[in-house]
Motif scaffolding. Structure first.
Motif, PDB file in Angstrom:
ATOM      1  N   ASP A   1      24.181  -7.835  77.081  1.00 50.05           N
ATOM      2  CA  ASP A   1      24.741  -6.754  77.394  1.00 50.05           C
ATOM      3  C   ASP A   1      26.325  -6.843  76.154  1.00 50.05           C
ATOM      4  N   ALA A   2      26.164  -7.852  75.664  1.00 46.84           N
ATOM      5  CA  ALA A   2      27.236  -8.762  74.701  1.00 46.84           C
ATOM      6  C   ALA A   2      27.062  -7.780  73.529  1.00 46.84           C
TER       7      ALA A   2
ATOM      8  N   ALA B   1      27.724  -4.330  73.399  1.00 44.00           N
ATOM      9  CA  ALA B   1      28.305  -3.489  73.263  1.00 44.00           C
ATOM     10  C   ALA B   1      29.265  -4.017  71.989  1.00 44.00           C
ATOM     11  N   ARG B   2      29.165  -5.352  71.203  1.00 46.60           N
ATOM     12  CA  ARG B   2      29.490  -5.518  70.411  1.00 46.60           C
ATOM     13  C   ARG B   2      28.843  -4.347  69.295  1.00 46.60           C
TER      14      ARG B   2
ATOM     15  N   LEU C   1      30.576  -0.811  69.272  1.00 47.54           N
ATOM     16  CA  LEU C   1      32.204  -1.061  68.472  1.00 47.54           C
ATOM     17  C   LEU C   1      31.596  -1.083  67.207  1.00 47.54           C
ATOM     18  N   ILE C   2      31.035  -2.284  66.197  1.00 45.59           N
ATOM     19  CA  ILE C   2      30.873  -2.422  65.253  1.00 45.59           C
ATOM     20  C   ILE C   2      30.870  -1.056  64.367  1.00 45.59           C
TER      21      ILE C   2
ATOM     22  N   ASN D   1      33.161   1.513  64.808  1.00 46.97           N
ATOM     23  CA  ASN D   1      33.862   1.673  63.782  1.00 46.97           C
ATOM     24  C   ASN D   1      33.839   1.472  61.753  1.00 46.97           C
TER      25      ASN D   1
ATOM     26  N   ILE E   1      32.726  -6.430  79.983  1.00 44.32           N
ATOM     27  CA  ILE E   1      31.820  -6.005  79.014  1.00 44.32           C
ATOM     28  C   ILE E   1      32.217  -5.295  77.633  1.00 44.32           C
ATOM     29  N   PHE E   2      32.711  -4.858  77.451  1.00 48.01           N
ATOM     30  CA  PHE E   2      33.664  -4.006  76.431  1.00 48.01           C
ATOM     31  C   PHE E   2      34.489  -4.488  76.319  1.00 48.01           C
TER      32      PHE E   2
ATOM     33  N   ALA F   1      33.948  -7.756  74.597  1.00 53.50           N
ATOM     34  CA  ALA F   1      32.804  -8.096  73.270  1.00 53.50           C
ATOM     35  C   ALA F   1      34.306  -7.793  72.340  1.00 53.50           C
ATOM     36  N   VAL F   2      35.270  -6.280  72.297  1.00 51.46           N
ATOM     37  CA  VAL F   2      36.396  -5.774  71.475  1.00 51.46           C
ATOM     38  C   VAL F   2      37.255  -7.824  71.504  1.00 51.46           C
TER      39      VAL F   2
ATOM     40  N   LEU G   1      35.081  -9.969  69.099  1.00 52.89           N
ATOM     41  CA  LEU G   1      34.913  -9.273  67.397  1.00 52.89           C
ATOM     42  C   LEU G   1      35.736  -9.617  67.151  1.00 52.89           C
TER      43      LEU G   1
ATOM     44  N   PHE H   1      37.100  -9.587  63.300  1.00 49.87           N
ATOM     45  CA  PHE H   1      37.464  -8.281  61.989  1.00 49.87           C
ATOM     46  C   PHE H   1      38.706  -8.252  62.921  1.00 49.87           C
TER      47      PHE H   1
ATOM     48  N   PHE I   1      39.120  -5.138  62.221  1.00 45.22           N
ATOM     49  CA  PHE I   1      38.877  -3.525  62.907  1.00 45.22           C
ATOM     50  C   PHE I   1      38.816  -3.241  64.648  1.00 45.22           C
TER      51      PHE I   1
ATOM     52  N   LEU J   1      42.045  -2.473  68.636  1.00 46.21           N
ATOM     53  CA  LEU J   1      41.844  -2.194  69.975  1.00 46.21           C
ATOM     54  C   LEU J   1      41.579  -3.261  71.138  1.00 46.21           C
TER      55      LEU J   1
END
Ligand SMILES: Cc1cc2nc3c(=O)[nH]c(=O)nc-3n(C[C@H](O)[C@H](O)[C@H](O)COP(=O)(O)OP(=O)(O)OC[C@H]3O[C@@H](n4cnc5c(N)ncnc54)[C@H](O)[C@@H]3O)c2cc1C
Lengths: 77, 535
Positions: free
Chosen positions: A33-34, A37-38, A41-42, A45, B386-387, B390-391, B394, B398, B400, B404
């Motif tokens: 799941d993680a 999600a990443r 997002l990648i 973007n 989860i999101f 993830a943000v 990252l 990163f 970018f 967020l």
């Protein structure tokens, strides 16, 4: 370009698909799941264009594009 | 030594109104001597409109509450004549660090744009903020301005009659009645006046509790904003550390929903939590502790005839983003000039409806931002967590992902796009000073642009011709003539001209742009003035 490209665009699609699955090999549900999600997002973007992203969100939620046509989204087949 | 928020600043004194045969009538009564009520009253009094402020208490805010004040409110306070002591006392900060788990994932710098008199933010305890406002009231009184604060005077009833508002006031020496042509209700989020009038206050409660502690310590932490997601010392929750003057540190710890608030507030439970965060050896004393549940809600309308709501009584936001007091000051800024014109008879009463329109717009913007921050900080579903995670993951690697991350979108001034008061815009001028925007500060030959603006309608001309004074329907528009020749840094050109060779701005008494052109045209300016005054 603000339209979502839905025509085939990935060279060697089988190879890509195998790489995508390999990413999740031996992972727990939480890890997968993680990663997903990443990944979302990648990629989002990289696209950047808000209109394309909006179309992609819509296409993911409702690939047939029919849900918005009927009342309360029950118009699918 | 008594702490400032324990010292009566406006103790009860008997008012002649209490001995009058019939209720005495006042042009404006403000209920609530919090930041917003005091700002309204100061603005009225400095323009010689008599005002009485009633507060059920006689002291400044208990404990610190708001700590973070943004540039636009400071600019408003400059107009009111009291920003200087706040900025002098306040702590200026620019750097923020974000932690996730036990890692520091990134750091940011607000990189405030040069060419503004005031910093992007200062941190200052709300009790100091209110104290400096009360000092300003005393200064105005010494100048003979018509302003009065009545402490220990609790409003217990309001009644709306054909003309004006009737009030019942409870004091240590018993009740009395008074009347007001206009009532400004700045009586806070639990507004008794709103309740007395049976008005709705709808929105969203965030099912979460936050422990807010102010601690005094000598610590080596830098003057930065530190925000933790899921830290080892508060697993699954968030935390904030931010510096205030006098070695006071603000700590917010998210506690979750199902807790015993009374128990969590006890020092024997608070101190171990703080030690886990600050280190076992940290030496600190607790100045103030409280537990909050945050809400985002607003009234359907801020104007009800002769009663106007401003500040937390009208709208409430979660504190992530520091938008409460900051937006309340923008309410005061928006309201007072309109009320003044209506009271003088130079604008129709309907001008006050634009207070409602413009500040509802501002409140919705704040509620939107504050809800989004709260949703990021306290994810409400498995997938949103989860999101969120993830943000954060990252963001460590990163760039970018960093925009967020939302640990509070800090208060920025509101541009009233689409306001009924806005006149024409001209092609090619910079978007940031479009109609509806607050004028952007810039260094000019003698000082700062904003020091030359406000309290009246003005025509700012840059390399353009125009008459020095225009009179229309009892309203004077004064010209402020500037030139790119006295633009030491080029900021004036960049912020007001862009690629145009000249510009003419019609500015409102609250320093917001009403309309703009690239050259003067009398009929156009008069039409825009009529529009901006609701005529
Ligand atoms: C933990 C926390 C952190 C915050 N941080 C920030 C921040 O960093 N930046 C920011 O901008 N905002 C922040 N806020 C919000 C800010 O504190 C409020 O928005 C602000 O105090 C609102 O001011 P006000 O004048 O509208 O109301 P209040 O400050 O609540 O004042 C209301 C006044 O009305 C009086 N009153 C009430 N009923 C009556 C009555 N019947 N008769 C007479 N008087 C009455 C009360 O005694 C009180 O003095 C924070 C809030 C909290 C709780």
């Amino acid at each position: 370009m603000t339209t979502l490209n839905t025509a085939p665009n990935i060279p060697q699609p089988d190879d890509f698909y195998a790489e995508l699955l390999a990413l999740h090999e031996g992972r727990s549900k939480a890890e997968s799941d993680a990663i997903n999600a990443r990944l979302v997002l990648i990629l989002a973007n990289h696209i950047g264009d808000r209109q394309v992203l909006r179309n992609a969100l819509k296409a993911a939620a409702d690939p047939g594009g029919r849900r918005s046509a009927g009342p309360e989204g029950h118009a699918r087949r | 030594m008594a702490r400032i928020f324990e010292t009566p600043l406006y103790p009860y004194r008997r008012s002649p109104d209490q001995d009058a045969a019939a209720p005495v009538r006042h042009p404006v009564v403000v209920v609530g001597a919090g930041p917003v009520g005091l700002a309204c009253a100061i603005d009225l009094a400095r323009q010689d409109i008599p005002v009485v402020v009633l507060d059920e208490n006689d002291k400044v805010s208990f404990g610190s509450r708001a700590i973070c004040f943004a540039k636009r409110p400071l600019e408003i306070l400059d107009r009111l004549g009291c920003a200087e002591p706040m900025v002098e006392k306040g702590v200026v900060w620019n750097v923020g660090k974000v932690f996730f788990g036990d890692r520091r994932v990134y750091e940011f710098n607000l990189l405030p744009e040069a060419g503004h008199r005031r910093p992007a933010f200062i941190n200052l305890q709300q009790y100091y903020f209110e104290k400096f406002l009360v000092d300003r009231v005393r200064e105005l009184q010494a100048e003979g301005r018509p302003i009065e604060i009545r402490g220990n005077s609790k409003v217990t009833a309001v009644g709306r009659g054909g003309d004006g508002v009737a009030l019942s006031v409870e004091t240590p020496e018993g009740p009395y009645r008074m009347r007001a042509d206009w009532l400004i209700a700045c009586d806070g989020a639990n507004s008794p006046i709103r309740a007395m009038m049976g008005l709705d206050f709808v929105g969203r409660v965030f099912e979460d509790n936050f422990l807010i502690a102010d601690v005094v310590m000598e610590a080596a932490f830098p003057t930065e904003r530190w925000f933790w997601f899921d830290p080892p010392f508060n697993r699954g929750q968030s935390a904030l550390l931010h510096k205030q003057p006098d070695g006071v540190w603000r700590i917010d710890l998210q506690l979750g929903w199902n807790i015993d608030k009374e128990r969590e507030k006890q020092p024997e439970n608070v101190i171990p939590r703080l030690k886990a965060m600050l280190g076992e050896d940290a030496k600190f004393t607790l100045e103030w502790v409280s537990i909050y549940t945050f809400q985002c809600r607003r009234m359907e309308s801020f104007r009800h005839g002769q009663v106007l709501f401003a500040g937390d009584s009208a709208h409430q936001v979660s504190p992530f983003g520091a938008r409460g007091a900051n937006s309340g000051l923008q309410d005061a800024d928006n309201l007072v000039w309109k009320l003044k014109l209506v009271m003088e008879g130079s604008a129709p009463e309907s001008l006050l409806d634009s207070y409602d329109t413009e500040r509802l717009y501002g409140a919705d913007e704040n509620i939107l931002n504050s809800s989004r921050s709260t949703d990021f900080i306290t994810p409400k579903s498995e997938m949103s967590r989860i999101f969120r995670d993830a943000v954060l993951d990252l963001s460590e690697h990163f760039a970018f992902a960093r925009p967020l991350v939302n640990s509070g979108r800090l208060s920025v001034p509101c541009t009233y796009d689409g306001s009924p008061l806005n006149g024409p815009d001209a092609q090619g001028l910079p978007p940031r000073t479009r109609p509806g925007s607050p004028a952007v500060d810039a260094p000019i030959k003698e000082g700062w642009l904003l020091d030359r603006l406000g309290d009246r309608f003005q025509l700012l001309t840059i390399d353009a011709e125009a008459p020095d004074l225009i009179e229309n329907g009892g309203i004077a528009v004064e010209r402020l003539a500037l030139s790119t020749a006295d633009d030491p840094t080029g900021a004036l050109k960049e912020r007001y001209l862009g690629d145009a060779g000249s510009a003419v701005y019609l500015l409102r008494p609250d320093q917001h742009v009403a309309a703009r052109w690239t050259a003067f045209d009398r009929a156009e300016v008069e039409a825009a003035l009529a529009k901006a005054t609701g005529r």
